[in-house]
Design an enzyme around this catalytic site. Structure first.
Site, PDB file in Angstrom:
ATOM      1  N   LYS A 183      39.469   3.812  40.370  1.00 39.43           N
ATOM      2  CA  LYS A 183      40.232   3.645  41.610  1.00 39.43           C
ATOM      3  C   LYS A 183      41.728   3.780  41.338  1.00 39.43           C
ATOM      4  O   LYS A 183      42.356   2.902  40.766  1.00 39.43           O
ATOM      5  CB  LYS A 183      39.999   2.269  42.256  1.00 39.43           C
ATOM      6  CG  LYS A 183      40.656   2.245  43.644  1.00 39.43           C
ATOM      7  CD  LYS A 183      40.898   0.875  44.201  1.00 39.43           C
ATOM      8  CE  LYS A 183      42.305   0.384  44.136  1.00 39.43           C
ATOM      9  NZ  LYS A 183      43.343   1.199  44.785  1.00 39.43           N
ATOM     10  N   GLU A 259      45.372  -5.062  31.291  1.00 35.14           N
ATOM     11  CA  GLU A 259      46.704  -4.633  30.825  1.00 35.14           C
ATOM     12  C   GLU A 259      47.660  -4.973  31.959  1.00 35.14           C
ATOM     13  O   GLU A 259      47.632  -4.322  32.999  1.00 35.14           O
ATOM     14  CB  GLU A 259      46.741  -3.118  30.594  1.00 35.14           C
ATOM     15  CG  GLU A 259      45.808  -2.600  29.535  1.00 35.14           C
ATOM     16  CD  GLU A 259      46.357  -2.811  28.132  1.00 35.14           C
ATOM     17  OE1 GLU A 259      47.459  -3.398  27.986  1.00 35.14           O
ATOM     18  OE2 GLU A 259      45.678  -2.413  27.185  1.00 35.14           O
ATOM     19  N   CYS A 293      55.504  -0.650  32.422  1.00 34.86           N
ATOM     20  CA  CYS A 293      55.202  -2.047  32.095  1.00 34.86           C
ATOM     21  C   CYS A 293      55.853  -2.553  30.814  1.00 34.86           C
ATOM     22  O   CYS A 293      56.266  -3.693  30.737  1.00 34.86           O
ATOM     23  CB  CYS A 293      53.699  -2.200  31.973  1.00 34.86           C
ATOM     24  SG  CYS A 293      52.984  -1.002  30.829  1.00 34.86           S
ATOM     25  N   GLU A 391      59.368  -9.904  36.455  1.00 40.33           N
ATOM     26  CA  GLU A 391      59.273  -8.449  36.286  1.00 40.33           C
ATOM     27  C   GLU A 391      59.864  -7.785  37.528  1.00 40.33           C
ATOM     28  O   GLU A 391      59.317  -7.891  38.618  1.00 40.33           O
ATOM     29  CB  GLU A 391      57.804  -8.056  36.115  1.00 40.33           C
ATOM     30  CG  GLU A 391      57.635  -6.606  35.777  1.00 40.33           C
ATOM     31  CD  GLU A 391      56.177  -6.197  35.599  1.00 40.33           C
ATOM     32  OE1 GLU A 391      55.327  -6.640  36.384  1.00 40.33           O
ATOM     33  OE2 GLU A 391      55.906  -5.417  34.667  1.00 40.33           O
TER      34      GLU A 391
HETATM   35  P1  NAP Z   1      49.002  -3.948  41.310  1.00 44.24           P
HETATM   36  O1  NAP Z   1      49.572  -4.230  42.631  1.00 44.24           O
HETATM   37  O2  NAP Z   1      48.530  -5.066  40.467  1.00 44.24           O
HETATM   38  O3  NAP Z   1      47.827  -2.896  41.560  1.00 44.24           O
HETATM   39  C1  NAP Z   1      47.087  -2.315  40.522  1.00 44.24           C
HETATM   40  C2  NAP Z   1      45.778  -1.799  41.064  1.00 44.24           C
HETATM   41  O4  NAP Z   1      44.973  -2.883  41.521  1.00 44.24           O
HETATM   42  C3  NAP Z   1      45.933  -0.870  42.249  1.00 44.24           C
HETATM   43  O5  NAP Z   1      44.959   0.140  42.173  1.00 44.24           O
HETATM   44  C4  NAP Z   1      45.672  -1.802  43.419  1.00 44.24           C
HETATM   45  O6  NAP Z   1      45.253  -1.146  44.569  1.00 44.24           O
HETATM   46  C5  NAP Z   1      44.577  -2.678  42.860  1.00 44.24           C
HETATM   47  N1  NAP Z   1      44.432  -3.973  43.522  1.00 44.24           N
HETATM   48  C6  NAP Z   1      45.363  -4.683  44.204  1.00 44.24           C
HETATM   49  N2  NAP Z   1      44.841  -5.856  44.629  1.00 44.24           N
HETATM   50  C7  NAP Z   1      43.550  -5.887  44.208  1.00 44.24           C
HETATM   51  C8  NAP Z   1      42.485  -6.833  44.322  1.00 44.24           C
HETATM   52  N3  NAP Z   1      42.655  -7.993  44.953  1.00 44.24           N
HETATM   53  N4  NAP Z   1      41.286  -6.540  43.751  1.00 44.24           N
HETATM   54  C9  NAP Z   1      41.115  -5.379  43.089  1.00 44.24           C
HETATM   55  N5  NAP Z   1      42.083  -4.440  42.958  1.00 44.24           N
HETATM   56  C10 NAP Z   1      43.286  -4.701  43.502  1.00 44.24           C
HETATM   57  O7  NAP Z   1      50.026  -3.145  40.395  1.00 44.24           O
HETATM   58  P2  NAP Z   1      50.947  -1.927  40.797  1.00 44.24           P
HETATM   59  O8  NAP Z   1      51.986  -2.412  41.725  1.00 44.24           O
HETATM   60  O9  NAP Z   1      50.094  -0.776  41.187  1.00 44.24           O
HETATM   61  O10 NAP Z   1      51.593  -1.566  39.378  1.00 44.24           O
HETATM   62  C11 NAP Z   1      52.664  -2.252  38.835  1.00 44.24           C
HETATM   63  C12 NAP Z   1      52.208  -3.322  37.873  1.00 44.24           C
HETATM   64  O11 NAP Z   1      51.345  -2.759  36.897  1.00 44.24           O
HETATM   65  C13 NAP Z   1      53.338  -3.935  37.096  1.00 44.24           C
HETATM   66  O12 NAP Z   1      53.171  -5.330  37.030  1.00 44.24           O
HETATM   67  C14 NAP Z   1      53.197  -3.314  35.717  1.00 44.24           C
HETATM   68  O13 NAP Z   1      53.752  -4.082  34.682  1.00 44.24           O
HETATM   69  C15 NAP Z   1      51.741  -3.196  35.591  1.00 44.24           C
HETATM   70  N6  NAP Z   1      51.394  -2.190  34.577  1.00 44.24           N
HETATM   71  C16 NAP Z   1      50.879  -2.612  33.385  1.00 44.24           C
HETATM   72  C17 NAP Z   1      50.592  -1.687  32.393  1.00 44.24           C
HETATM   73  C18 NAP Z   1      50.030  -2.126  31.060  1.00 44.24           C
HETATM   74  O14 NAP Z   1      49.540  -1.275  30.328  1.00 44.24           O
HETATM   75  N7  NAP Z   1      50.093  -3.367  30.697  1.00 44.24           N
HETATM   76  C19 NAP Z   1      50.799  -0.341  32.634  1.00 44.24           C
HETATM   77  C20 NAP Z   1      51.327   0.060  33.861  1.00 44.24           C
HETATM   78  C21 NAP Z   1      51.611  -0.888  34.828  1.00 44.24           C
HETATM   79  P3  NAP Z   1      46.345  -0.779  45.693  1.00 44.24           P
HETATM   80  O15 NAP Z   1      47.384   0.048  45.028  1.00 44.24           O
HETATM   81  O16 NAP Z   1      45.597  -0.019  46.683  1.00 44.24           O
HETATM   82  O17 NAP Z   1      46.886  -2.087  46.199  1.00 44.24           O
END
Ligand code: NAP
Ligand code: MG
Length: 487
Positions: A183, A259, A293, A391
């Site tokens: 997804k 992650e 991230c 963050e």
């Molecule tokens: P996010 O809001 O946590 O969303 C990540 C994914 O989860 C998206 O596909 C999102 O779908 C989905 N999602 C949201 N709520 C959910 C739920 N309740 N149940 C299941 N899935 C759900 O993160 P983001 O804003 O896309 O990305 C930024 C974050 O990712 C930052 O905190 C960054 O640090 C982190 N990140 C971490 C790494 C690593 O390797 N550690 C790498 C890259 C990014 P929707 O988009 O449709 O809401």
């Protein structure tokens, strides 16, 4: 460039069982170009029935299909084919990535899209390199352990570097014999959809890779995390959503790897090569507009060089070119969404309110159109300030003073996150001492580092658990079975 005129005239579909399906949910959402705020495409939202269809197809592919019974090296060859196809289509994939996420085109074309191919090819090699073990039990028995795939995995990924994230999930999962429902994030799903066509071209059997676009809470993401027919969730995203995933997965005790977010310390000792540290400092808070991230955005600079470092970093920052991500001189594209833009703008205000000194930037709207923000440096930052602890996911550097090695480690570790850390020193003993003392999954010494397919990557503390890349990814996508035979 043609891509700038690219349009998706019809709503995109869901990729289930090797075919394009209209969503049974009959629901759609829009994805925008963050540099222009224009709608790029209407995208299908997979509902509960669509998720059920994908689960059924993937389960069938896993239990009955050829994937888990395939000669391992043949499976590896098919995953490697995906790497070849990413390379062959790199121009187009990079254009789509830039349109949908706003990342500078050069970064996509020469950085992240080739990295996606690298990860895919590296992962492919695991297919025939995982060995079992014999166990030293009572000689009246023959006991051995097999390493087997976990089964049906859901890969849930963020919007910042979509295809690279997809490769990080799909490459190892598939090579190790699993099947996956991926997804993509709602803000940038388009490269993953183009990739689905490459999945067909590569000859990956139907149902092995399914790509479901959709939303997160109460939608595709949470349907996957809660689904009793799914064995594992591999999640990359925010720590907040990571915690939700753990709760949702408890129904059938899915395996979970996470992650999550970061706020990595970037420690500059007075004995560092200052030129090198400054050159590494710029990408450490501005790469992809700060939306990666592991970036080392939380600077700690030793008091003897604090003023010089801060002044020079601010000056360099003021020369950064913000603008059209397709322009080859652009260093900084836009943030991903209006919402993210508002969040970052809020932190720019907050920094000043908290008493930090705004050295450069602070302009939350440098252009009329697009979610741009000026790269910003705050000095005189106290580690307990929210701008140093939370963050931001924008091009914002905070610079805090430290006294000595002990103080640097103490302050550097004073965070809920533990994804990565950077340190700069010419003293080899200090480099290794501090690397050991920092509580983070990856430590980069004297370089602005990027994860490498051959080195394990993952978080300490609230940056998650489980490891991707490197050899430890094998544990993430396999489980052990012991077989005991009476002789
Ligand atoms: P996010 O809001 O946590 O969303 C990540 C994914 O989860 C998206 O596909 C999102 O779908 C989905 N999602 C949201 N709520 C959910 C739920 N309740 N149940 C299941 N899935 C759900 O993160 P983001 O804003 O896309 O990305 C930024 C974050 O990712 C930052 O905190 C960054 O640090 C982190 N990140 C971490 C790494 C690593 O390797 N550690 C790498 C890259 C990014 P929707 O988009 O449709 O809401
Ligand atoms: Mg978009």
């Amino acid at each position: 460039m043609d891509a700038k005129r690219r349009q998706w005239r019809e709503p995109t579909k869901l990729f289930i069982n090797g075919r394009w399906e209209a969503p049974k949910s009959e629901r759609f959402f829009e994805t925008l170009n963050p540099a222009t705020e224009e709608v790029l495409a209407r995208v299908s939202e997979a509902g509960a029935a669509d998720v059920d269809d994908a689960v059924r197809a993937a389960r069938k592919a896993f239990e009955e299909g050829p994937w888990s019974k395939m000669v391992p090296k043949e499976r590896g060859r098919l995953v490697a084919k995906l790497a070849d196809l990413i390379e062959q289509n790199a121009d187009e994939l990079s254009e789509i990535e830039t349109l949908d996420t706003g990342m500078p085109y050069g970064m996509a074309r020469y950085g992240l899209i080739p990295t996606a191919a690298d990860i895919m090819r590296h992962s492919a090699g695991w297919a025939d390199k995982v060995y079992g073990e014999t166990n030293p039990v009572d000689p009246a028995f023959f006991s051995y352990s097999l390493r087997e795939p976990v089964g049906l995995c859901a890969g849930i990924i963020p919007w910042n570097v979509p295809l690279t994230m997809a490769a990080m999930k799909l490459g190892p999962a598939l090579a190790l014999g699993n099947v996956m429902i991926l997804k993509p994030a709602e803000q940038a799903p388009l490269t993953c959809l183009r990739f689905a066509e490459l999945v067909r071209e590569a000859g990956i059997p139907d149902g092995v890779i399914n790509i479901l676009t959709g939303l997160g809470p109460n939608s595709t993401g949470s349907f996957l995390a809660n689904h009793p027919g799914i064995d594992k969730v591999a999640f990359t995203g925010s720590s907040e959503v990571g915690k939700e995933i753990v709760k949702s997965s408890s129904g059938n005790l899915k395996r979970v790897s996470l992650e999550l977010g970061g706020k990595s310390p970037n420690i500059v000792f007075s004995d560092a090569d200052i030129e090198q540290a400054l050159a590494g400092a710029i990408p450490a808070f501005t790469a992809h507009c700060g939306q990666i991230c592991f970036l080392g955005t939380r600077f700690f600079v030793q008091q003897e060089i604090y003023d010089e470092f801060t002044a020079r970093l601010s000056e360099m920052t003021s020369g950064i070119k913000v603008g059209d991500p397709f322009d080859k001189d652009t260093q900084l594209g836009p943030l991903i969404t209006r919402e993210q833009h508002e969040r970052v703008a809020g932190y720019l205000k907050l920094g000043v309110q908290e008493g930090a000194k705004l050295r450069v930037g602070g302009d939350a709207k440098p252009k009329d159109r697009g979610y741009f923000v000026a790269p910003t440096v705050f000095s005189e930052v106290k580690n307990e300030m929210r701008i140093a602890q939370e963050e931001i996911f924008g091009p914002v550097a905070t610079i805090t003073r430290f006294k000595d090695e002990h103080d640097a480690v103490l302050q550097g570790n004073d965070t809920a996150f533990g994804l990565a850390a950077n340190l700069w020193t010419r003293d080899a003993g200090r480099a290794h001492r501090v690397a050991r003392a920092l509580k983070a999954g990856t430590i980069w010494v004297n370089c602005f580092g990027f994860p490498d397919a051959a080195a394990s990557f993952g978080g300490y503390k609230q940056s998650g658990y489980g490891r991707e890349l490197g050899k430890h990814v094998v544990e993430t996508y396999t489980q052990l079975k012991t077989v005991c035979v009476k002789l």
